[in-house]
Design a protein around this motif. Structure first.
Motif, PDB file in Angstrom:
ATOM      1  N   MET A  14     -20.204 -14.104  60.634  1.00  0.00           N
ATOM      2  CA  MET A  14     -19.548 -13.165  59.742  1.00  0.00           C
ATOM      3  C   MET A  14     -20.416 -12.957  58.511  1.00  0.00           C
ATOM      4  O   MET A  14     -20.842 -13.921  57.872  1.00  0.00           O
ATOM      5  CB  MET A  14     -18.169 -13.666  59.330  1.00  0.00           C
ATOM      6  CG  MET A  14     -17.381 -12.629  58.526  1.00  0.00           C
ATOM      7  SD  MET A  14     -15.682 -13.130  58.159  1.00  0.00           S
ATOM      8  CE  MET A  14     -15.984 -14.342  56.855  1.00  0.00           C
ATOM      9  N   LEU A  15     -20.700 -11.708  58.183  1.00  0.00           N
ATOM     10  CA  LEU A  15     -21.536 -11.398  57.035  1.00  0.00           C
ATOM     11  C   LEU A  15     -20.696 -11.372  55.759  1.00  0.00           C
ATOM     12  O   LEU A  15     -19.477 -11.183  55.810  1.00  0.00           O
ATOM     13  CB  LEU A  15     -22.215 -10.047  57.232  1.00  0.00           C
ATOM     14  CG  LEU A  15     -23.055  -9.889  58.496  1.00  0.00           C
ATOM     15  CD1 LEU A  15     -23.766  -8.541  58.477  1.00  0.00           C
ATOM     16  CD2 LEU A  15     -24.056 -11.013  58.650  1.00  0.00           C
ATOM     17  N   ASP A  38     -40.189 -12.215  58.092  1.00  0.00           N
ATOM     18  CA  ASP A  38     -39.430 -13.089  59.001  1.00  0.00           C
ATOM     19  C   ASP A  38     -37.952 -13.058  58.626  1.00  0.00           C
ATOM     20  O   ASP A  38     -37.322 -14.083  58.354  1.00  0.00           O
ATOM     21  CB  ASP A  38     -39.959 -14.523  58.954  1.00  0.00           C
ATOM     22  CG  ASP A  38     -39.343 -15.406  60.038  1.00  0.00           C
ATOM     23  OD1 ASP A  38     -38.875 -14.840  61.056  1.00  0.00           O
ATOM     24  OD2 ASP A  38     -39.312 -16.639  59.860  1.00  0.00           O
ATOM     25  N   ASP A  39     -37.387 -11.841  58.617  1.00  0.00           N
ATOM     26  CA  ASP A  39     -36.040 -11.635  58.093  1.00  0.00           C
ATOM     27  C   ASP A  39     -35.283 -10.675  59.001  1.00  0.00           C
ATOM     28  O   ASP A  39     -35.829  -9.662  59.457  1.00  0.00           O
ATOM     29  CB  ASP A  39     -36.125 -11.053  56.683  1.00  0.00           C
ATOM     30  CG  ASP A  39     -34.806 -11.093  55.933  1.00  0.00           C
ATOM     31  OD1 ASP A  39     -33.832 -11.696  56.462  1.00  0.00           O
ATOM     32  OD2 ASP A  39     -34.743 -10.546  54.821  1.00  0.00           O
ATOM     33  N   TYR A  40     -34.029 -10.988  59.273  1.00  0.00           N
ATOM     34  CA  TYR A  40     -33.127 -10.089  59.994  1.00  0.00           C
ATOM     35  C   TYR A  40     -32.326  -9.295  58.971  1.00  0.00           C
ATOM     36  O   TYR A  40     -31.806  -9.864  58.013  1.00  0.00           O
ATOM     37  CB  TYR A  40     -32.202 -10.872  60.928  1.00  0.00           C
ATOM     38  CG  TYR A  40     -32.939 -11.471  62.102  1.00  0.00           C
ATOM     39  CD1 TYR A  40     -33.073 -10.762  63.293  1.00  0.00           C
ATOM     40  CD2 TYR A  40     -33.520 -12.739  62.010  1.00  0.00           C
ATOM     41  CE1 TYR A  40     -33.758 -11.303  64.369  1.00  0.00           C
ATOM     42  CE2 TYR A  40     -34.212 -13.280  63.084  1.00  0.00           C
ATOM     43  CZ  TYR A  40     -34.329 -12.557  64.253  1.00  0.00           C
ATOM     44  OH  TYR A  40     -35.024 -13.088  65.313  1.00  0.00           O
ATOM     45  N   LEU A  58     -28.191  -2.827  52.072  1.00  0.00           N
ATOM     46  CA  LEU A  58     -28.923  -3.618  53.046  1.00  0.00           C
ATOM     47  C   LEU A  58     -28.541  -5.084  52.907  1.00  0.00           C
ATOM     48  O   LEU A  58     -28.483  -5.621  51.794  1.00  0.00           O
ATOM     49  CB  LEU A  58     -30.424  -3.436  52.858  1.00  0.00           C
ATOM     50  CG  LEU A  58     -31.344  -4.210  53.811  1.00  0.00           C
ATOM     51  CD1 LEU A  58     -32.521  -3.340  54.216  1.00  0.00           C
ATOM     52  CD2 LEU A  58     -31.853  -5.492  53.159  1.00  0.00           C
ATOM     53  N   TYR A  59     -28.289  -5.711  54.068  1.00  0.00           N
ATOM     54  CA  TYR A  59     -28.046  -7.151  54.111  1.00  0.00           C
ATOM     55  C   TYR A  59     -29.304  -7.836  54.610  1.00  0.00           C
ATOM     56  O   TYR A  59     -29.887  -7.444  55.632  1.00  0.00           O
ATOM     57  CB  TYR A  59     -26.882  -7.497  55.043  1.00  0.00           C
ATOM     58  CG  TYR A  59     -26.770  -8.980  55.337  1.00  0.00           C
ATOM     59  CD1 TYR A  59     -26.162  -9.847  54.434  1.00  0.00           C
ATOM     60  CD2 TYR A  59     -27.311  -9.510  56.511  1.00  0.00           C
ATOM     61  CE1 TYR A  59     -26.086 -11.210  54.699  1.00  0.00           C
ATOM     62  CE2 TYR A  59     -27.232 -10.865  56.783  1.00  0.00           C
ATOM     63  CZ  TYR A  59     -26.622 -11.712  55.870  1.00  0.00           C
ATOM     64  OH  TYR A  59     -26.552 -13.063  56.135  1.00  0.00           O
ATOM     65  N   GLU A  63     -31.747 -13.679  52.218  1.00  0.00           N
ATOM     66  CA  GLU A  63     -31.045 -13.717  50.937  1.00  0.00           C
ATOM     67  C   GLU A  63     -29.554 -13.981  51.113  1.00  0.00           C
ATOM     68  O   GLU A  63     -28.880 -14.407  50.168  1.00  0.00           O
ATOM     69  CB  GLU A  63     -31.247 -12.393  50.203  1.00  0.00           C
ATOM     70  CG  GLU A  63     -32.700 -12.056  49.918  1.00  0.00           C
ATOM     71  CD  GLU A  63     -32.864 -10.659  49.344  1.00  0.00           C
ATOM     72  OE1 GLU A  63     -31.850 -10.050  48.934  1.00  0.00           O
ATOM     73  OE2 GLU A  63     -34.011 -10.157  49.302  1.00  0.00           O
ATOM     74  N   ASP A  64     -29.039 -13.695  52.324  1.00  0.00           N
ATOM     75  CA  ASP A  64     -27.615 -13.832  52.646  1.00  0.00           C
ATOM     76  C   ASP A  64     -26.738 -13.066  51.654  1.00  0.00           C
ATOM     77  O   ASP A  64     -25.738 -13.559  51.153  1.00  0.00           O
ATOM     78  CB  ASP A  64     -27.196 -15.307  52.681  1.00  0.00           C
ATOM     79  CG  ASP A  64     -25.847 -15.498  53.385  1.00  0.00           C
ATOM     80  OD1 ASP A  64     -25.536 -14.688  54.281  1.00  0.00           O
ATOM     81  OD2 ASP A  64     -25.103 -16.433  53.016  1.00  0.00           O
ATOM     82  N   ARG A  65     -27.129 -11.821  51.381  1.00  0.00           N
ATOM     83  CA  ARG A  65     -26.339 -10.979  50.476  1.00  0.00           C
ATOM     84  C   ARG A  65     -26.667  -9.518  50.742  1.00  0.00           C
ATOM     85  O   ARG A  65     -27.681  -9.181  51.375  1.00  0.00           O
ATOM     86  CB  ARG A  65     -26.637 -11.306  49.016  1.00  0.00           C
ATOM     87  CG  ARG A  65     -28.042 -10.928  48.550  1.00  0.00           C
ATOM     88  CD  ARG A  65     -28.267 -11.309  47.105  1.00  0.00           C
ATOM     89  NE  ARG A  65     -29.621 -10.931  46.662  1.00  0.00           N
ATOM     90  CZ  ARG A  65     -29.906  -9.769  46.058  1.00  0.00           C
ATOM     91  NH1 ARG A  65     -28.940  -8.890  45.826  1.00  0.00           N
ATOM     92  NH2 ARG A  65     -31.147  -9.499  45.686  1.00  0.00           N
TER      93      ARG A  65
END
Length: 257
Positions: A14-15, A38-40, A58-59, A63-65
């Protein structure tokens, strides 16, 4: 609430709650991988139902944000988004279909680009996007004489200039309402809304094959392909897959890409 789901490992994540919460006429989501960082990343585009202004955020998994991203002014008159058309990721660029243009988003540079269709909108009866031989493509249903024709176009880089290239035309006598997917080897998945039926069309052999998939029986809204991955959604790190055989059991490590 938004979730990222990996069907291969049967896990979801869950984002965080998005920043942009507003009354909209359309919302479109795109997901892809930025190999440089190296980021989704998840791109979320919204069209305001009041002002018709387009906003985007953008998520970043690293950074998880969520954070706002700039949208070109020219997009405000190009939407709403078409919900049944998938978002494609090619070479770490996302492609979104709007009502008048194809929109790309570079996942690393985090920039939008806009490409107008090769036909004026008044001549287009229907269209969809797909990946064809490694390139983003569009299939347009346009009026030709007294009939309707489906033509296949790819967006190509010709000497540094991005332009549309016409690849092929589908047989006009085929009962095609929308082409959904390219399977490879010249074969496409299409749908006939008259009998609510999906079928495979071989462009090279000019042959069709009905699929045991009905819009009425299965309530299908779109057909997509995905690349199997064993990336864990809990932090998006690589995971181990247990492989069983009749004689032994061993563990194989898969890369996160």
């Amino acid at each position: 609430m938004l979730y990222v789901w990996n069907p291969s490992i049967k896990r979801f994540k869950m984002l965080p709650t998005p920043n942009l919460i507003t009354k909209t006429t359309g919302v479109k989501l795109g997901f892809g991988y930025d190999s440089v960082c190296d980021d989704y990343k998840v791109v979320r585009i919204l069209v305001s139902s009041v002002s018709n202004v387009v906003e985007a955020e953008l998520y970043s998994a690293n950074e998880d944000r969520w954070r706002d991203i700039e949208v070109p002014v020219g997009l405000n008159n190009a939407w709403p988004l078409w919900s049944y058309i998938p978002v494609h990721a090619i070479n770490e660029v996302l492609y979104f279909v709007a009502s008048q243009v194809l929109v790309s988003f570079d996942l690393h540079n985090e920039l939008f680009e806009v490409y107008r269709y090769p036909f004026p909108m008044k001549d287009i009866r229907n269209f969809t996007s797909l990946i064809y031989e490694g390139a983003v493509a569009m299939i347009f249903k346009t009026a030709v004489g007294d009939g309707l024709v489906h033509s296949l176009w790819t967006l190509d880089d010709a000497g540094g200039k991005v332009c549309w290239t016409k690849k092929s035309v589908f047989e006009p006598e085929l009962e095609i309402d929308r082409v959904e997917l390219y399977l490879g080897s010249g074969c496409f998945v299409a749908v006939d809304f008259c009998d609510f039926q999906y079928f495979v069309y071989d462009l090279e052999k000019k042959e069709t094959e009905r699929l045991l998939l009905s819009l009425v029986e299965h309530n299908v809204s779109s057909v997509v392909k995905y690349t199997e991955s064993l990336v864990s959604l809990a932090g998006f790190e690589q995971v181990e897959k247990v492989v069983l055989s009749e004689e032994t059991m061993h563990t194989v490590l898969f890369p996160s890409q």
